[in-house]
Design a protein around this motif. Structure first.
Motif, PDB file in Angstrom:
ATOM      1  N   ALA A 110       0.848  -1.188   0.000  1.00 49.69           N
ATOM      2  CA  ALA A 110       0.000   0.000   0.000  1.00 49.69           C
ATOM      3  C   ALA A 110       0.884   1.239   0.000  1.00 49.69           C
ATOM      4  CB  ALA A 110      -0.924   0.002   1.215  1.00 49.69           C
ATOM      5  N   ALA A 111       0.270   2.403  -0.252  1.00 54.72           N
ATOM      6  CA  ALA A 111       1.025   3.648  -0.404  1.00 54.72           C
ATOM      7  C   ALA A 111       0.329   4.802   0.295  1.00 54.72           C
ATOM      8  CB  ALA A 111       1.197   3.973  -1.885  1.00 54.72           C
ATOM      9  N   PHE A 112       1.136   5.798   0.720  1.00 59.27           N
ATOM     10  CA  PHE A 112       0.592   7.048   1.243  1.00 59.27           C
ATOM     11  C   PHE A 112       1.551   8.173   0.894  1.00 59.27           C
ATOM     12  CE2 PHE A 112       3.109   5.129   4.576  1.00 59.27           C
ATOM     13  CZ  PHE A 112       3.694   6.157   5.301  1.00 59.27           C
ATOM     14  N   THR A 113       1.044   9.421   0.889  1.00 63.59           N
ATOM     15  CA  THR A 113       1.880  10.526   0.423  1.00 63.59           C
ATOM     16  C   THR A 113       1.471  11.861   1.019  1.00 63.59           C
ATOM     17  OG1 THR A 113       2.920  11.471  -1.566  1.00 63.59           O
ATOM     18  CG2 THR A 113       0.540  11.150  -1.649  1.00 63.59           C
ATOM     19  N   SER A 114       2.219  12.888   0.667  1.00 61.24           N
ATOM     20  CA  SER A 114       1.940  14.272   1.055  1.00 61.24           C
ATOM     21  C   SER A 114       2.326  15.177  -0.106  1.00 61.24           C
ATOM     22  CB  SER A 114       2.775  14.643   2.289  1.00 61.24           C
ATOM     23  OG  SER A 114       2.675  16.021   2.574  1.00 61.24           O
TER      24      SER A 114
END
Length: 200
Positions: A110-114
């Protein structure tokens, strides 16, 4: 019990906070969780001049081979012109031997970002993370609309079906909001629950 790695790069602390929320959610989902940073590749003088946050409580991951020890890997980094940061890219560029052995095939990813702005490349950055995971054969777990905070326009907020996210503002002054952190916790829990079904 599923074993989850939250792997991140954070220049100013936004992704670090999101990583902690992802980990909190994964623990709530019953997983054993480690949080690790990828190594800094910018020269020390650049780090100092840019004011990067250097006092993280999370250890640097020492060897890419450690990825094979986990059932799920959640990867987070801020955007760099709509794509993965060079620090995170440099780390994944070393994973060829793992790819050659198929060491990560079937794990959950899975991935997350800003980003600085609402349209500053959140989705393209998430896809640039997910591309690495898909090439390694990970099974992608998104950020589904079971989290009600993905809807609504009552406030500025990150979040896409491809991964949790936050908006930092151009000067980096905006830290993740409670709804963004709640979204990260939700995503972390979903990853842990998915991994448990596959590996529990």
């Amino acid at each position: 019990m599923a074993k989850v790695l939250v792997l991140y790069y954070s220049s100013y602390g936004h992704i670090e906070k999101m990583a902690e929320a992802i980990a909190e959610g994964a623990r709530a989902g019953g997983a054993e969780v480690d949080i690790r940073r990828v190594p800094e590749t910018a020269p020390p003088e650049v780090v100092k001049a840019a004011g990067f946050k250097t006092d993280s409580p999370h250890p640097v991951i020492e060897d890419v081979s450690a990825l094979a020890d986990y059932d799920a890997i959640v990867v987070g980094t801020g955007t760099r012109f709509g794509r993965i940061s060079s620090q995170m890219a440099a780390f994944w560029d070393q994973t060829g031997p793992l790819w050659a052995k198929g060491a990560l095939i079937g794990k959950v990813g899975a991935a997350f970002t800003s980003t600085a702005s609402q349209h500053g490349g959140q989705e393209t950055t998430l896809f640039s993370i997910l591309t690495n995971l898909l090439h390694h054969g990970l099974l992608v777990s998104g950020f589904d609309y079971g989290f009600a905070g993905l809807n609504g326009v009552e406030e500025v907020k990150g979040g896409t079906p491809y991964g949790a996210s936050t908006i930092a503002d151009a000067d980096g002054s905006r830290m993740p909001s409670e709804v963004e952190l709640a979204g990260a916790r939700y995503q972390g829990k979903r990853v842990a629950e998915t991994a448990a079904k596959l590996f529990g």
